[in-house]
Design an enzyme around this catalytic site. Structure first.
Site, PDB file in Angstrom:
ATOM      1  N   ASP A  50      62.417  71.915  25.485  1.00 59.28           N
ATOM      2  CA  ASP A  50      61.250  71.049  25.674  1.00 59.28           C
ATOM      3  C   ASP A  50      61.037  70.734  27.151  1.00 59.28           C
ATOM      4  OD1 ASP A  50      60.676  70.033  22.610  1.00 59.28           O
ATOM      5  OD2 ASP A  50      62.796  70.375  22.991  1.00 59.28           O
ATOM      6  N   HIS A 224      60.907  62.767  15.564  1.00 57.09           N
ATOM      7  CA  HIS A 224      60.502  63.686  14.500  1.00 57.09           C
ATOM      8  C   HIS A 224      61.390  63.581  13.263  1.00 57.09           C
ATOM      9  CE1 HIS A 224      57.378  65.600  16.779  1.00 57.09           C
ATOM     10  NE2 HIS A 224      58.199  65.987  17.733  1.00 57.09           N
ATOM     11  N   ASP A 251      62.914  67.152  19.189  1.00 59.61           N
ATOM     12  CA  ASP A 251      63.021  65.748  19.582  1.00 59.61           C
ATOM     13  C   ASP A 251      63.480  65.692  21.035  1.00 59.61           C
ATOM     14  OD1 ASP A 251      62.094  64.025  17.644  1.00 59.61           O
ATOM     15  OD2 ASP A 251      63.937  64.074  16.478  1.00 59.61           O
TER      16      ASP A 251
END
Length: 331
Positions: A50, A224, A251
């Site tokens: 991410d 999440h 997440d």
């Protein structure tokens, strides 16, 4: 007579359908790669997820700490757990975001190793085929991204799984987002083949450690939480085949959850850039070994008999460490 003809037509249709599935299945077999280990029999890895925000939200600072820790642990390769480019993936192979979020960010000498990447849900919002295109490897040789694949080493086997197509809401309620489903549809056929290939490959694996990498969470106390489609369809395959670690992003946190009923460990490394401060769900303290709602990354060291995990924050501090030896469980 008409009834018998109808039965024959139905039988023929089933045969054609089965044969068709077999053809698709044979084409869907997971591609395999080999990666050498160190002469001493160990394997060191950095894991980050991410991240792709052109350096913003402390992405550059996380990259700098990864480089520093990388100088110490000498990683053999780096794993990305997906959501490689925000907010909406790449627009194509010439999108400057590839250089601005990847090549120009991860500059340390220890980060110039092979990167093995999976796709996240944000990657599917752009030109998903761009990230899979060999042209990007020509631009930056350390980049390798496929939907699903297997990485063989002498001490561990890594199974990289495309988890985004499992999630119903991306199909049923995409809101204002457009997802690039080229290569995925028909969806159920795609998922059937993927799970079948994974199950077969796990059963055939003879290595000491089995590690599955995907983007979405299976167990998480983060924003999440549990991805119920994966819990229903993927988790039984992992448990049946004695997978040791499930590693994910999605997440935006760092997390370690221990399974209460099997040796399987759930490790979240989704702190590559933007974090979600304060987003934590209640979880059993016996299972939740680490929850950190900030930026950072994870390291793994494996030998034939041992695995050693460490989580680092954006300042390079060790937040959590965990180890296991085959036959002896330390939790």
């Amino acid at each position: 007579m008409a009834s018998k003809n109808l039965q024959n037509i139905i039988l023929l249709y089933k045969i054609i359908l089965i044969c068709g599935l077999c053809l698709v299945y044979s084409k869907a077999e997971l591609q395999r790669f080999e990666h050498p280990i160190k002469p001493d029999g160990s394997l060191s890895i950095l894991v980050v997820g991410d991240w792709g925000r052109r350096g913003a939200y402390n992405q550059t600072e996380v990259a700098a700490q990864m480089a520093k820790i990388g100088d110490q642990v000498d990683p053999d390769f780096i794993i990305s757990t997906g959501d490689n480019f925000y907010e909406d993936g790449l627009t194509g192979v010439d999108d400057p975001a590839f250089e601005e979020s990847f090549s120009n960010i991860y500059l340390g000498p220890s980060l110039q190793k092979q990167w093995y990447n999976v796709l996240g849900n944000h990657d599917y919002r752009g030109d998903v085929l761009a990230q899979l295109d060999p042209i990007l490897r020509k631009k930056d040789s350390k980049w390798l991204c496929l939907r699903s694949f297997i990485l063989n080493t002498d001490v561990a086997e890594f199974f990289f799984i495309d988890t985004t197509p499992f999630v119903d809401k991306y199909f049923n309620n995409p809101k204002d987002h457009k997802y690039d489903w080229r290569g995925v549809l028909p969806r159920e056929e795609y998922l059937f083949n993927l799970l079948k290939d994974l199950d077969t490959a796990l059963k055939e694996s003879s290595l000491d450690w089995k590690i599955v990498v995907g983007h979405h969470t299976l167990r998480s106390a983060g924003k999440h939480g549990i991805t119920f489609e994966l819990e229903e369809r993927l988790l039984p395959v992992l448990q049946e085949n004695n997978v040791d670690l499930y590693v994910n992003g999605h997440d935006h946190c760092l997390e370690h959850i221990s399974s209460p009923d099997s040796p399987l460990q759930f490790l979240t490394s989704g702190g590559g850039s933007k974090a979600w401060r304060g987003n934590v769900r209640p979880w059993s303290p016996e299972e939740l070994k680490l929850y950190y709602d900030g930026q950072g990354f994870m390291t793994m060291k494996l030998t034939k008999y041992d695995v050693y995990i460490q989580f680092y924050d954006v300042f390079g501090n060790i937040l959590h460490q965990w180890s296991r030896s085959k036959g002896l469980y330390f939790v």
